[in-house]
Design an enzyme around this catalytic site. Structure first.
Site, PDB file in Angstrom:
ATOM      1  N   TYR A  33     -67.991 -19.665  11.883  1.00 60.65           N
ATOM      2  CA  TYR A  33     -68.200 -18.250  12.126  1.00 60.65           C
ATOM      3  C   TYR A  33     -68.036 -17.450  10.839  1.00 60.65           C
ATOM      4  CZ  TYR A  33     -63.184 -17.202  11.937  1.00 60.65           C
ATOM      5  OH  TYR A  33     -61.894 -17.027  11.520  1.00 60.65           O
ATOM      6  N   LYS A 147     -64.696 -22.059   7.276  1.00 63.71           N
ATOM      7  CA  LYS A 147     -64.408 -21.036   8.297  1.00 63.71           C
ATOM      8  C   LYS A 147     -64.866 -21.562   9.651  1.00 63.71           C
ATOM      9  CE  LYS A 147     -64.434 -15.988   8.624  1.00 63.71           C
ATOM     10  NZ  LYS A 147     -63.015 -15.777   8.905  1.00 63.71           N
ATOM     11  N   GLU A 180     -51.272 -18.775   2.932  1.00 64.58           N
ATOM     12  CA  GLU A 180     -52.039 -17.612   3.415  1.00 64.58           C
ATOM     13  C   GLU A 180     -51.497 -17.230   4.791  1.00 64.58           C
ATOM     14  OE1 GLU A 180     -56.178 -18.463   4.197  1.00 64.58           O
ATOM     15  OE2 GLU A 180     -55.721 -20.316   5.261  1.00 64.58           O
ATOM     16  N   LEU A 204     -58.437 -20.208   3.023  1.00 65.70           N
ATOM     17  CA  LEU A 204     -59.815 -19.730   3.127  1.00 65.70           C
ATOM     18  C   LEU A 204     -60.050 -18.786   1.937  1.00 65.70           C
ATOM     19  CD1 LEU A 204     -62.402 -19.613   4.938  1.00 65.70           C
ATOM     20  CD2 LEU A 204     -61.541 -17.408   5.704  1.00 65.70           C
TER      21      LEU A 204
HETATM   22  C1  LIG Z   1     -57.223 -18.219   7.609  1.00 60.80           C
HETATM   23  C2  LIG Z   1     -57.822 -17.009   6.980  1.00 60.80           C
HETATM   24  N1  LIG Z   1     -57.516 -16.720   5.704  1.00 60.80           N
HETATM   25  C3  LIG Z   1     -58.007 -15.618   5.088  1.00 60.80           C
HETATM   26  C4  LIG Z   1     -58.840 -14.745   5.765  1.00 60.80           C
HETATM   27  C5  LIG Z   1     -59.385 -13.521   5.069  1.00 60.80           C
HETATM   28  O1  LIG Z   1     -60.754 -13.702   4.771  1.00 60.80           O
HETATM   29  P1  LIG Z   1     -61.735 -12.461   4.627  1.00 60.80           P
HETATM   30  O2  LIG Z   1     -61.148 -11.571   3.590  1.00 60.80           O
HETATM   31  O3  LIG Z   1     -63.025 -13.066   4.182  1.00 60.80           O
HETATM   32  O4  LIG Z   1     -61.823 -11.813   5.954  1.00 60.80           O
HETATM   33  C6  LIG Z   1     -59.192 -15.022   7.097  1.00 60.80           C
HETATM   34  C7  LIG Z   1     -60.074 -14.122   7.842  1.00 60.80           C
HETATM   35  O5  LIG Z   1     -60.277 -14.246   9.026  1.00 60.80           O
HETATM   36  C8  LIG Z   1     -58.686 -16.186   7.717  1.00 60.80           C
HETATM   37  O6  LIG Z   1     -58.990 -16.491   8.993  1.00 60.80           O
END
Ligand SMILES: Cc1ncc(COP(=O)(O)O)c(C=O)c1O
Length: 289
Positions: A33, A147, A180, A204
């Site tokens: 996603y 993701k 994270e 991520l």
């Molecule tokens: C596990 C994880 N880390 C970091 C992020 C932040 O990513 P982004 O800034 O692209 O939304 C997300 C966003 O859903 C996430 O699910």
């Protein structure tokens, strides 16, 4: 009025979008996603999100059913279609319906679903609410850079956080290094230096993370992508997490212990301002809201 969604090639009413119970997304969470934030109907950092979508697909040996240009068009069509003001776009692709078998089928028809999702009032201006986090040993898989829709560990962690009165849970790796959050990247500022974990399979690669690194550099803040422990986070001057929906969320308490003086930090405020200006510029708007 019923919501219009993009489903397998067409814009249709939500109630007509039906998925087989044998869909590999339903049976195996075999899918991916993306979430793209739109400001006043303009998608922000669309290319970055679509590039990550493509990289995630490569990571699970899936070919996305459309090229990135078509995905871009779909996003614009959804922006056009919706009567929401502030929303995010949710895109999902699964490996589609197939007889239940752990082996990836040689041929498959991906299921594609995309729609505009309102930004909850709770998320809007959330950054001004000082938030709390708890920590958890990272028990997810080794491919967190993908993701994937397989979010059960993140969902359980977030629920545990909620039950303990926290707004986010931070994943800790060996040596108590902060990787994270459950849906966010984590940052700390110490003596004028911004730290965040380097890109790797444990986190991520957040699109917001990239923006923050650029904005921090523009503001003259030194940036170091290196792992820091939870003890470092607790002793830091400022701590925040970032994500597409939440933008920046300052953390003033972790596991019941105050971070610094328990107040919003000055750098966090400046970075938030810088980020809003960056987004407005990127979207061709005079302001995000
Ligand atoms: C596990 C994880 N880390 C970091 C992020 C932040 O990513 P982004 O800034 O692209 O939304 C997300 C966003 O859903 C996430 O699910």
């Amino acid at each position: 009025m019923e919501k219009t969604v993009f489903f397998n090639g067409k814009l249709i009413p939500l109630s007509q979008a039906k998925v087989s119970v044998l869909d590999r997304g339903f049976v195996f969470a075999d899918g991916l996603y993306e979430v793209i934030r739109c400001y006043r109907k303009k998608p922000f950092a669309l290319d970055g999100h679509l590039q990550r979508f493509k990289r995630s697909a490569e990571g699970i040996y899936m070919e996305l059913p459309y090229g990135l240009d078509r995905w871009r068009e779909i996003c614009y069509e959804l922006c056009e279609e919706t009567d929401l003001g502030q929303f995010s776009l949710y895109l999902q692709v699964t490996r589609g319906p197939a007889p239940r078998d752990h082996r990836i089928p040689e041929q498959y028809e991906p299921t594609v679903f995309a729609y505009a999702d309102p930004v909850s009032p709770e998320m809007e201006y959330r950054w001004e609410n000082l938030s709390k986090a708890m920590t958890l040993k990272d028990g997810r898989w080794d491919r967190c850079h993908i993701k994937s829709v397989a979010l059960l560990p993140n969902i359980l962690a977030r629920d545990e956080a909620r039950r303990k009165g926290a707004d986010e849970a931070l994943w800790l790796g060996p040596g108590q290094v902060v990787y994270e959050g459950t849906a966010s990247n984590a940052f700390m500022i110490e003596e004028g230096v911004l730290y965040t974990h380097p890109l790797c399979n444990k986190i991520l690669g957040g699109i917001t993370r990239e923006v923050i690194l650029k904005v921090a550099a523009e503001l003259g803040l030194e940036v170091r992508q290196e792992g820091k422990t939870i003890q470092d986070f607790l002793a830091a001057d400022e701590v925040f997490v970032t994500g597409t929906k939440r933008e920046i969320m300052p953390l003033v308490e972790i596991d019941g212990q105050a971070v610094s003086d328990g107040k919003m930090g000055e750098w966090t405020r400046k970075i938030h301002e810088g980020m809003m200006e960056y987004i407005a510029r990127d979207c061709g708007l005079d302001s995000c809201y």
